[in-house]
Scaffold this motif. Structure first.
Motif, PDB file in Angstrom:
ATOM      1  N   ALA A  30      20.527  72.877 -36.755  1.00 49.67           N
ATOM      2  CA  ALA A  30      19.541  73.252 -35.747  1.00 49.67           C
ATOM      3  C   ALA A  30      18.499  74.184 -36.366  1.00 49.67           C
ATOM      4  CB  ALA A  30      20.227  73.942 -34.570  1.00 49.67           C
ATOM      5  N   SER A  31      17.257  74.044 -35.954  1.00 44.91           N
ATOM      6  CA  SER A  31      16.181  74.879 -36.489  1.00 44.91           C
ATOM      7  C   SER A  31      16.228  76.278 -35.881  1.00 44.91           C
ATOM      8  CB  SER A  31      14.817  74.244 -36.200  1.00 44.91           C
ATOM      9  OG  SER A  31      14.686  73.010 -36.854  1.00 44.91           O
ATOM     10  N   PRO A  32      15.844  77.298 -36.660  1.00 46.35           N
ATOM     11  CA  PRO A  32      15.737  78.652 -36.100  1.00 46.35           C
ATOM     12  C   PRO A  32      14.532  78.728 -35.158  1.00 46.35           C
ATOM     13  CG  PRO A  32      14.857  78.612 -38.310  1.00 46.35           C
ATOM     14  CD  PRO A  32      15.437  77.257 -38.076  1.00 46.35           C
ATOM     15  N   GLU A  33      14.465  79.791 -34.389  1.00 47.17           N
ATOM     16  CA  GLU A  33      13.358  79.993 -33.463  1.00 47.17           C
ATOM     17  C   GLU A  33      12.797  81.399 -33.626  1.00 47.17           C
ATOM     18  OE1 GLU A  33      14.732  79.236 -29.519  1.00 47.17           O
ATOM     19  OE2 GLU A  33      14.870  77.058 -29.812  1.00 47.17           O
ATOM     20  N   VAL A  34      11.495  81.550 -33.393  1.00 47.11           N
ATOM     21  CA  VAL A  34      10.847  82.853 -33.462  1.00 47.11           C
ATOM     22  C   VAL A  34       9.911  83.009 -32.274  1.00 47.11           C
ATOM     23  CG1 VAL A  34       9.006  81.940 -34.966  1.00 47.11           C
ATOM     24  CG2 VAL A  34       9.446  84.405 -34.880  1.00 47.11           C
ATOM     25  N   VAL A  35       9.913  84.224 -31.706  1.00 55.10           N
ATOM     26  CA  VAL A  35       9.056  84.557 -30.573  1.00 55.10           C
ATOM     27  C   VAL A  35       8.436  85.921 -30.838  1.00 55.10           C
ATOM     28  CG1 VAL A  35       8.937  85.021 -28.091  1.00 55.10           C
ATOM     29  CG2 VAL A  35      10.491  83.253 -28.961  1.00 55.10           C
ATOM     30  N   VAL A  36       7.119  86.043 -30.657  1.00 59.15           N
ATOM     31  CA  VAL A  36       6.453  87.342 -30.777  1.00 59.15           C
ATOM     32  C   VAL A  36       6.713  88.139 -29.504  1.00 59.15           C
ATOM     33  CG1 VAL A  36       4.255  88.534 -31.028  1.00 59.15           C
ATOM     34  CG2 VAL A  36       4.674  86.415 -32.287  1.00 59.15           C
ATOM     35  N   THR A  37       7.263  89.330 -29.661  1.00 53.23           N
ATOM     36  CA  THR A  37       7.632  90.144 -28.499  1.00 53.23           C
ATOM     37  C   THR A  37       6.740  91.360 -28.289  1.00 53.23           C
ATOM     38  OG1 THR A  37       9.241  91.366 -29.849  1.00 53.23           O
ATOM     39  CG2 THR A  37      10.051  89.430 -28.635  1.00 53.23           C
ATOM     40  N   SER A  38       5.918  91.694 -29.277  1.00 52.74           N
ATOM     41  CA  SER A  38       5.117  92.924 -29.190  1.00 52.74           C
ATOM     42  C   SER A  38       3.779  92.720 -28.501  1.00 52.74           C
ATOM     43  CB  SER A  38       4.875  93.498 -30.590  1.00 52.74           C
ATOM     44  OG  SER A  38       4.219  92.534 -31.406  1.00 52.74           O
TER      45      SER A  38
END
Length: 231
Positions: A30-38
């Motif tokens: 499965a691919s990793p995921e990234v989300v900008v939280t700032s």
């Protein structure tokens, strides 16, 4: 029909016994995921100022210690690839430049599967600081034996005034050693000896982003002042 099926099963069994890699047996990654939280996906940012950007990464297959996070600004790497913290967060301090563009954060797992997110940056230009010399003045009387009083009013459209820095120089005496930090109202004061002669005095004001403004004045400094004599 049964005979070929047994042959297939037999060959697969041989591959397993021979130590075939998992991906050859159909392992799913499965691919990793990234989300900008700032920040939101699109922001206005002041030119020359530093902002801290934060992202959250995750991967159902791999621990965060095996993930790699990279930040890019206008396609240039600004935070080199490294693992996030144990809880999956990663921060990058970025100074905003004159050109508007995107900041991108990327995450990659050990199998090179990845994900990315971006923030659209609209750069807001900032103004250079200003300084107005109030003293010394061109018409003042000054002597090499007495300190000359210096005073200027500093200003800036973005910075708190106490963050500004002022520096005085003379074309005859070089850099003049005086306080560089103004008070809360932006007033910069000091005093220094000047050698005899005509001086081109320059005040250079610098703000927190490195932008500069200048002002200048020409003053004449006489010889040492001596008391009058009676004959």
């Amino acid at each position: 029909m049964e005979r070929p099926m047994r042959q297939v099963t037999f060959f697969c069994g041989l591959f397993v016994m021979a130590g075939c890699p998992d991906h050859q047996l159909g392992r799913f990654n499965a691919s990793p995921e990234v989300v900008v939280t700032s920040h939101a996906s699109s922001i206005d940012a002041l030119e020359g100022y530093q902002y801290t950007f934060r992202a959250q990464v995750s991967d159902p297959d791999d621990p965060t210690s095996e993930l790699t996070v990279t930040w890019r600004y206008l396609d240039d790497i600004v935070c080199a690839p490294e693992a996030p913290t144990a809880d999956g967060t990663h921060e990058c301090d970025i100074t905003i430049v004159e050109t508007s563009g995107n900041i991108t954060v990327e995450v990659v797992d050990p199998d090179l599967a990845g994900d990315s997110a971006f923030i659209e940056i609209t750069t807001i230009p900032t103004a250079a600081p200003t300084g107005v010399i109030l003293g010394p003045t061109p018409t003042g009387k000054y002597y090499s034996s007495h300190k000359v009083a210096f005073q200027a009013q500093l200003a800036d459209a973005e910075d708190t005034l106490t963050l500004l820095r002022g520096a005085w120089t003379s074309d005859l005496d070089g850099a003049l050693s005086m306080a560089s930090e103004p008070d809360a109202s932006g007033t910069l004061t000091g005093a220094s000896y000047l050698s005899e002669g005509q001086h081109y005095i320059e005040l250079k004001v610098t703000d927190s982003t490195g932008k500069q403004g200048t002002d200048s004045v020409v003053v004449d400094v006489g010889p040492p002042n001596t008391p009058p004599t009676c004959s």
